[in-house]
Write a protein that holds these residues in place. Structure first.
Motif, PDB file in Angstrom:
ATOM      1  N   ALA B  56       1.148  -1.093   0.223  1.00  0.00           N
ATOM      2  CA  ALA B  56      -0.074   0.204  -0.145  1.00  0.00           C
ATOM      3  C   ALA B  56       1.326   1.371   0.085  1.00  0.00           C
ATOM      4  N   PRO B  57       0.197   2.003  -1.119  1.00  0.00           N
ATOM      5  CA  PRO B  57       1.266   3.732  -0.884  1.00  0.00           C
ATOM      6  C   PRO B  57       1.209   4.429   0.554  1.00  0.00           C
ATOM      7  N   SER B 111       2.061   4.930  -6.949  1.00  0.00           N
ATOM      8  CA  SER B 111      -0.368   4.906  -6.566  1.00  0.00           C
ATOM      9  C   SER B 111      -0.728   4.011  -7.765  1.00  0.00           C
ATOM     10  N   ARG B 118      -4.738  -3.700  -6.785  1.00  0.00           N
ATOM     11  CA  ARG B 118      -6.069  -3.425  -5.832  1.00  0.00           C
ATOM     12  C   ARG B 118      -7.598  -3.879  -6.986  1.00  0.00           C
ATOM     13  N   ARG B 129      -8.369   9.331  -9.031  1.00  0.00           N
ATOM     14  CA  ARG B 129      -8.645   9.303  -7.036  1.00  0.00           C
ATOM     15  C   ARG B 129      -7.219   8.913  -6.975  1.00  0.00           C
ATOM     16  N   ALA B 130      -6.794   7.589  -7.067  1.00  0.00           N
ATOM     17  CA  ALA B 130      -5.870   7.428  -7.088  1.00  0.00           C
ATOM     18  C   ALA B 130      -4.131   7.652  -6.587  1.00  0.00           C
TER      19      ALA B 130
END
Ligand SMILES: Cc1cc2nc3c(=O)[nH]c(=O)nc-3n(C[C@H](O)[C@H](O)[C@H](O)COP(=O)(O)OP(=O)(O)OC[C@H]3O[C@@H](n4cnc5c(N)ncnc54)[C@H](O)[C@@H]3O)c2cc1C
Ligand code: FES
Ligand code: FES
Lengths: 293, 161
Positions: B56-57, B111, B118, B129-130
């Motif tokens: 996860a970032p 990112s 995911r 959004r990401a």
């Protein structure tokens, strides 16, 4: 921007964490996601001698369903876990929405639920829906634990009711009432990475006729030093059939209750206008959603 | 007050002396010597320092190195395979001209990779959004979004477009 020296502890169980906090007292700070704490330390606003990292304590982690009785969310649960949780989306939609709006993906991966309430910023995302949903916090220390409604825990800008030697360990959410729905919304100046100018959450329960409002909570964030629970909006709508005229009246009342300040993000006048817009929108959204369940 | 800790970066274990106050970004760049990870604002806003922790970032400029023991850290240097073939997201950034000065690129790509792990076929809004926590000062967002979309298509069709 560098940090001053401190000693670091990473307890592996709750008892160890309570013992450390009890022993180190006000020279220590709890480190959860660090997204507020490390920034304050970089700015030298605070220079704690000890950091107690609570991320390795399993008791403070995770979301658990209590079927028919609500749910429990551990204080060190990440905002992203709440955002992605199917349980939270299903039972506590307003919280799901707010979690998805906090900071960026990176910030949500790091930041915790407990940190968001303990930092007690008036613009914080999750306390608003949590208060609307009737959440309680569990505060625990080496000598015992107590529960408080979240609205009694957050006392003002960066002020909480956390006692010496205490940790926030979890949030307890009640089971949603039948025919109820919750919605969250905010208005800021940009779409992303924004500090809210105003945020709001509505939790609305309908009678069996599907039109009469049985119960209602409307909570505003960023328009007062702590989450503001509207007294007038429920008094206008509860016991009445939901209609546009009453919603207008309620929106105007919410506007009158808000006590915003002017700052770099928005003027007080603008914030008050926005309160009416959000109230109208969220009351309609929650009403429509409650009719469908 | 330095102590030796082990950090697993790109599947390699590094033993490094750190003080509790050392930030992950500084350790990665100065002690481990992997300078692909950038330090921009140093306060969580720009995303240049993004690394993946357990997939996860996270922002390495507001992460203590000492808190990363026992976790899997991935930086931009770990994305290509052993033969040196670029990861599809990296290749797409090259193909679509999504790199200008390059300062935001490592964070942007990490990112994007975390997103595709995911959600394999994200929509445009999900892509935006990401990467909303990754600021590109050269503002080449359009090509970045296109590149991520193209990489997603490539990965999910098993490498053939
Ligand atoms: C770039 C950026 C964007 C952001 N955007 C938003 C946003 O849009 N909305 C928003 O609401 N916030 C935002 N924040 C602020 C921050 O991310 C949140 O407030 C976050 O939830 C804090 O949680 P944390 O786990 O990181 O807390 P920490 O920084 O670890 O802790 C915050 C404070 O709470 C105390 N604390 C933490 N956990 C406990 C506990 N269990 N018991 C007792 N005390 C505790 C700490 O000692 C500290 O004083 C942003 C931050 C950054 C860096
Ligand atoms: S350097 Fe970490 S977010 Fe900017
Ligand atoms: S390419 Fe220059 S900052 Fe993005």
């Amino acid at each position: 921007m560098f940090l001053s020296d401190f000693e670091y502890f990473a307890p592996k169980e709750a008892g160890e964490a309570f013992a450390l906090i009890g022993r180190l007292g006000s020279n220590a700070r709890v480190l959860a996601g660090g997204t507020d704490l490390l920034l304050m330390m970089k700015e030298k606003m605070i220079e704690p001698q000890y950091l107690i990292d609570i991320n390795a304590v399993p008791e403070f982690q995770g979301i658990s369903d209590l079927p028919g009785k609500g749910a429990v969310i551990g204080a060190a649960t990440k905002i992203s876990e709440v955002e992605y949780s199917p349980l939270v989306k299903e039972k506590y939609f307003a919280l799901h929405q707010a979690a998805g709006e906090l900071g960026s993906v990176q910030v949500r991966t790091m930041a915790t639920m407990g940190g968001n309430s303990c930092h007690a910023s008036p613009a914080a995302e999750t306390p608003t829906p949590l208060v609307a949903l009737g959440a309680k916090v569990v505060l625990a220390s080496a000598t015992g634990e107590r529960q408080l409604p979240l609205e009694e825990f957050i006392l003002g800008n960066r002020k909480t009711g956390l006692g010496e030697g205490e940790l926030l360990t979890k949030f307890i959410l009640p089971e949603p009432a039948p025919r109820s729905a919750s919605r969250y919304g905010y208005i800021g100046l940009r779409g992303a990475m924004e500090i809210d100018a105003v945020n709001m959450a509505v939790n609305l329960v309908l009678e069996t006729d599907g039109r009469t409002v049985k119960d209602l909570r409307l909570v505003m964030g960023s328009v007062s030093p702590r989450p503001l629970i509207s007294v007038e909006v429920p008094s206008i709508l509860v016991g009445k059939q939901f209609d546009d005229a009453l919603v207008e009246e309620a929106a105007a009342a919410a506007c009158g209750e808000a006590k915003p300040i002017s700052d770099i993000r928005a003027s007080a006048e603008y914030r008050r206008e926005v309160v009416a817009v959000l109230a109208r929108r969220l009351l309609h959204e929650a009403f429509n959603a409650a009719q469908e369940v | 007050m330095k102590q030796l800790i082990k950090l697993d970066i790109n599947n390699q274990v590094y033993e490094v002396p750190v003080s509790p106050k050392d930030l992950l970004v500084d350790i990665i760049r100065k002690k481990v010597g992997l300078t692909g990870t950038k330090k921009g604002c140093g306060q969580g806003d720009c995303g240049a320092c993004t690394v993946l922790i357990d997939g996860a970032p996270v922002l390495s400029c507001i992460t203590l190195a000492i808190a990363c023991q026992g976790k899997k850290i991935s930086t931009i240097e770990g994305l290509a395979d052993e033969q040196g073939n670029l990861h599809p997201v990296q290749q797409a950034f090259v193909d679509y001209g999504a790199v200008q000065c390059g300062f935001c690129t490592p964070g942007m790509i990490l990112s994007a990779k975390a997103l595709l792990d995911r959600i394999p076929r994200p929509g445009e809004l999900e892509i935006k959004r990401a990467i909303s926590g990754n600021i590109c000062r050269c503002t080449g967002y359009k090509k970045i979004v296109e590149a991520i979309g193209a990489a997603a298509a490539k990965i999910s069709t098993g490498g053939v477009e």
